[in-house]
Design a protein around this motif. Structure first.
Motif, short mmCIF file in Angstrom:
data_model
loop_
_atom_site.label_atom_id
_atom_site.label_comp_id
_atom_site.label_asym_id
_atom_site.label_seq_id
_atom_site.Cartn_x
_atom_site.Cartn_y
_atom_site.Cartn_z
N GLY A 125 -67.70 2.80 -55.21
CA GLY A 125 -68.41 2.28 -56.22
C GLY A 125 -68.12 0.88 -57.20
O GLY A 125 -68.31 1.13 -58.23
N GLY A 126 -66.22 0.60 -57.41
CA GLY A 126 -65.62 0.16 -58.07
C GLY A 126 -64.80 0.04 -58.69
O GLY A 126 -64.71 1.17 -58.95
N GLY A 127 -64.03 -0.65 -59.55
CA GLY A 127 -63.08 0.57 -60.21
C GLY A 127 -61.99 0.84 -59.56
O GLY A 127 -61.57 0.90 -58.42
N VAL A 128 -60.89 1.71 -60.45
CA VAL A 128 -59.59 2.42 -59.78
C VAL A 128 -59.09 3.76 -60.10
O VAL A 128 -60.20 3.86 -60.98
N SER A 129 -59.05 4.46 -59.23
CA SER A 129 -58.91 5.89 -59.74
C SER A 129 -57.13 6.01 -59.39
O SER A 129 -56.46 5.40 -58.54
N TRP A 175 -49.63 -3.25 -65.78
CA TRP A 175 -48.94 -2.96 -64.70
C TRP A 175 -50.93 -3.91 -64.59
O TRP A 175 -51.46 -3.17 -63.71
N GLU A 176 -51.69 -4.46 -65.83
CA GLU A 176 -53.27 -4.50 -65.71
C GLU A 176 -53.39 -5.55 -64.24
O GLU A 176 -54.06 -4.64 -63.44
N PRO A 177 -52.35 -6.26 -63.99
CA PRO A 177 -52.87 -7.51 -62.56
C PRO A 177 -52.39 -7.01 -61.61
O PRO A 177 -53.81 -7.26 -60.91
N VAL A 178 -51.97 -5.92 -61.44
CA VAL A 178 -52.24 -5.41 -60.38
C VAL A 178 -53.66 -3.92 -59.92
O VAL A 178 -54.18 -4.47 -59.33
N TRP A 179 -53.54 -3.53 -61.01
CA TRP A 179 -54.55 -2.87 -60.73
C TRP A 179 -56.31 -3.47 -60.76
O TRP A 179 -57.41 -2.93 -60.54
N GLU A 180 -56.10 -5.10 -61.44
CA GLU A 180 -57.41 -5.74 -61.47
C GLU A 180 -57.67 -6.45 -59.76
O GLU A 180 -58.41 -6.27 -59.48
N ALA A 181 -56.16 -6.02 -59.40
CA ALA A 181 -56.27 -6.87 -57.35
C ALA A 181 -57.28 -6.35 -57.06
O ALA A 181 -57.40 -5.97 -56.10
N LEU A 182 -56.34 -4.73 -57.07
CA LEU A 182 -56.83 -3.31 -56.82
C LEU A 182 -58.35 -3.38 -56.44
O LEU A 182 -58.63 -2.97 -55.56
N ALA A 183 -58.58 -3.16 -57.89
CA ALA A 183 -60.49 -3.31 -58.19
C ALA A 183 -61.67 -4.36 -57.67
O ALA A 183 -61.86 -4.29 -56.51
N ARG A 184 -60.25 -5.60 -56.71
CA ARG A 184 -61.57 -6.75 -55.99
C ARG A 184 -60.91 -6.42 -54.83
O ARG A 184 -61.24 -7.33 -53.79
N PRO A 244 -60.54 -0.37 -48.55
CA PRO A 244 -60.68 0.54 -49.20
C PRO A 244 -58.83 0.93 -48.92
O PRO A 244 -58.44 0.47 -48.29
N THR A 245 -58.47 0.65 -50.14
CA THR A 245 -56.68 0.75 -50.11
C THR A 245 -56.15 1.27 -51.26
O THR A 245 -56.39 1.56 -52.69
N VAL A 246 -54.75 2.04 -51.03
CA VAL A 246 -54.15 2.97 -51.63
C VAL A 246 -53.07 1.99 -52.41
O VAL A 246 -51.71 2.10 -50.82
N VAL A 247 -52.43 2.44 -53.34
CA VAL A 247 -50.27 2.90 -54.00
C VAL A 247 -50.11 3.72 -53.95
O VAL A 247 -50.60 4.33 -55.11
N GLY A 248 -48.83 4.62 -53.65
CA GLY A 248 -48.41 5.54 -54.08
C GLY A 248 -46.88 4.96 -54.14
O GLY A 248 -46.33 4.31 -53.44
N ILE A 249 -46.65 6.04 -55.63
CA ILE A 249 -45.36 5.40 -55.78
C ILE A 249 -44.85 7.06 -56.09
O ILE A 249 -45.15 8.12 -56.51
N CYS A 250 -43.70 7.27 -55.21
CA CYS A 250 -43.22 8.63 -55.12
C CYS A 250 -41.83 8.71 -55.28
O CYS A 250 -41.24 7.63 -55.35
N LEU A 251 -41.50 9.73 -56.46
CA LEU A 251 -40.54 9.87 -56.87
C LEU A 251 -39.84 11.33 -56.36
O LEU A 251 -40.81 12.36 -56.96
N GLU A 252 -38.41 11.27 -56.20
CA GLU A 252 -37.80 13.09 -56.05
C GLU A 252 -36.56 12.97 -56.88
O GLU A 252 -36.12 11.98 -56.92
N LEU A 282 -50.46 -7.65 -48.36
CA LEU A 282 -49.19 -8.23 -48.82
C LEU A 282 -49.58 -8.70 -49.83
O LEU A 282 -48.50 -8.79 -50.17
N PRO A 283 -50.52 -9.37 -50.18
CA PRO A 283 -50.78 -10.16 -51.64
C PRO A 283 -50.35 -8.90 -52.29
O PRO A 283 -49.65 -9.40 -53.71
N LEU A 284 -51.38 -7.72 -52.56
CA LEU A 284 -51.21 -6.73 -53.32
C LEU A 284 -50.20 -6.72 -53.88
O LEU A 284 -49.34 -6.26 -54.87
N ALA A 285 -49.04 -6.15 -52.31
CA ALA A 285 -48.10 -5.76 -52.11
C ALA A 285 -46.53 -6.89 -52.97
O ALA A 285 -45.74 -6.14 -54.31
N GLU A 286 -47.06 -7.66 -53.46
CA GLU A 286 -46.40 -8.45 -53.82
C GLU A 286 -46.69 -8.99 -54.65
O GLU A 286 -45.44 -9.63 -56.06
#
Length: 383
Positions: free
Chosen positions: A72-76, A169-178, A182-190, A265-269
């Motif tokens: 339905g739009g936006g980012v979770s 990170w607003e530009p990343v979230w805006e690009a992800l919302a567009r 379906p796309t998922v970005v994961g940042i894992c820390l150990e 790749l554009p979102l990753a870059e």
């Protein structure tokens, strides 16, 4: 049950999760009217670094912050965690205890536990199988054949740093919302406590590159001046930074993207440009699409909150395989660098909201989650 578990020869693993959203109330999220945006972002990043330091326990745990296109739009946003123990009950208890500790988020973030096993499985395994688009964002590996011959290794390799500052990170979230797929970005820390062998190896490299960065002793036969090695001049500073990071509270980090369509790749870059220092030569971070023969391993790491080494994806253009210590150093970051990539959701007053929250209209993600396939254990990740 709000925990997923699996058992193997080395013990049991358990996963739990939280649903995150930015705190919209100005009185509670620290985004006071009249305060410059950069100052609000700095305050949020400072609180997040304190939170990261509090979670540093090198006991086999891992945490992963995930941003995804919302129905339905936006980012979770979700925060997943992994725990390890000798048996299933102990691993489940450890995962729940870790989830409860993670729920004490900074004041600009709301956290709600994911209690439904199906919703947790969907958050952990967002696609039915390895998607077509898998991309890894990596710190850039710099390398060169050393010009000096008075050393034990002919090939020099160093890892470029991330930003150590509050970034938006607003530009990343805006690009992800567009995103159209379906796309998922994961940042894992150990959390990682380096053994003495690694610290000794780091000290050796810092000293050796430091020596090669200085003029060498002239040859007793020819008496010629030995110039500093150009690569060693750059690498020496990198290894002193790595030694400082290893001596403190360090994390091994993985930044992954998964998309149902083509490799994003554009979102990753864009993420690479966000977390890399602008003064780095060629950028301190690179984006690499995962080749088909490493897709299964990459997807297993993504769904299990693991950090497998993907040689074709991670080695970049280094002409020789990296050893075990070099592979760890390629992942290792300190708290300020980790915070540049591990940014919690926040909102700026007066700007359109980017995140799906409980008070805004939109389909329920739990209702939209597909039911587990018949005959498959719903409590185990699909790897």
């Amino acid at each position: 049950m709000s925990v997923l578990t699996t058992t193997g020869p080395t013990g049991a693993w358990a996963w739990a999760g939280l649903r995150l959203e930015p705190e919209p109330a100005l009185a509670e999220n620290g985004a006071h009217l009249g305060l410059p945006e950069a100052q609000r972002r700095l305050e949020a990043a400072t609180l997040e670094q304190v939170w990261l330091s509090q979670q540093w326990r090198p006991d086999g745990r891992a945490v992963e912050l995930r941003y995804a296109t919302a129905p339905g739009g936006g980012v979770s946003c979700t925060l997943l965690c992994r725990a390890h123990a000798a048996g299933g009950p102990a691993a489940s208890a450890a995962a729940l205890a870790l989830r409860d500790a993670l729920a004490h988020t900074p004041r600009h973030v709301r956290a709600e536990p994911i209690e439904d096993a199906g919703a947790l499985h969907t958050a952990l395994v967002p696609f039915a199988g390895p998607p077509a688009g898998l991309v890894e964002v990596r710190r850039r590996l710099s390398w060169a054949w050393l010009q000096r011959r008075d050393t034990d290794f002919p090939l020099g390799v160093a890892v470029d740093p991330l930003r150590a500052e509050a970034v938006s990170w607003e530009p990343v979230w805006e690009a992800l919302a567009r995103a159209t797929a379906p796309t998922v970005v994961g940042i894992c820390l150990e959390p990682y406590a380096p053994p003495q062998e690694l610290l000794g190896y780091l000290r050796y490299l810092a000293q050796e590159y430091g020596r090669l960065a200085q003029p060498g002793a002239p040859s007793p036969v020819f008496g010629q001046y030995i110039a500093p090695d150009p690569f060693a001049v750059r690498a020496a500073a990198r290894y002193h930074e790595a030694l400082a990071a290893a001596a403190g509270r360090g994390y091994r980090m993985r930044i992954s993207l998964a998309a149902a369509g083509a490799a994003p790749l554009p979102l990753a870059e864009l993420i690479a440009a966000t977390v890399a220092p602008p003064a780095a030569e060629g950028g301190g971070v690179v984006a690499r699409a995962v080749p088909p023969h490493e897709t299964a391993a990459a997807w297993a790491g993504f769904t299990g909150l693991q950090l497998p080494w993907l040689d074709a994806t991670y080695r970049q253009e280094v002409p020789q395989p990296l050893g075990g210590w070099e592979q760890i150093l390629a992942d290792l970051v300190d708290v300020p660098q980790a915070s540049a990539a591990f940014r919690f959701p926040y909102e700026i007053p007066g700007r359109p909201p980017l995140f799906r929250t409980a008070g805004r209209s939109g389909p329920d993600p739990e209702a939209a989650a597909p039911a587990p396939a018949e005959g498959r254990d719903p409590h185990a990740p699909s790897f």
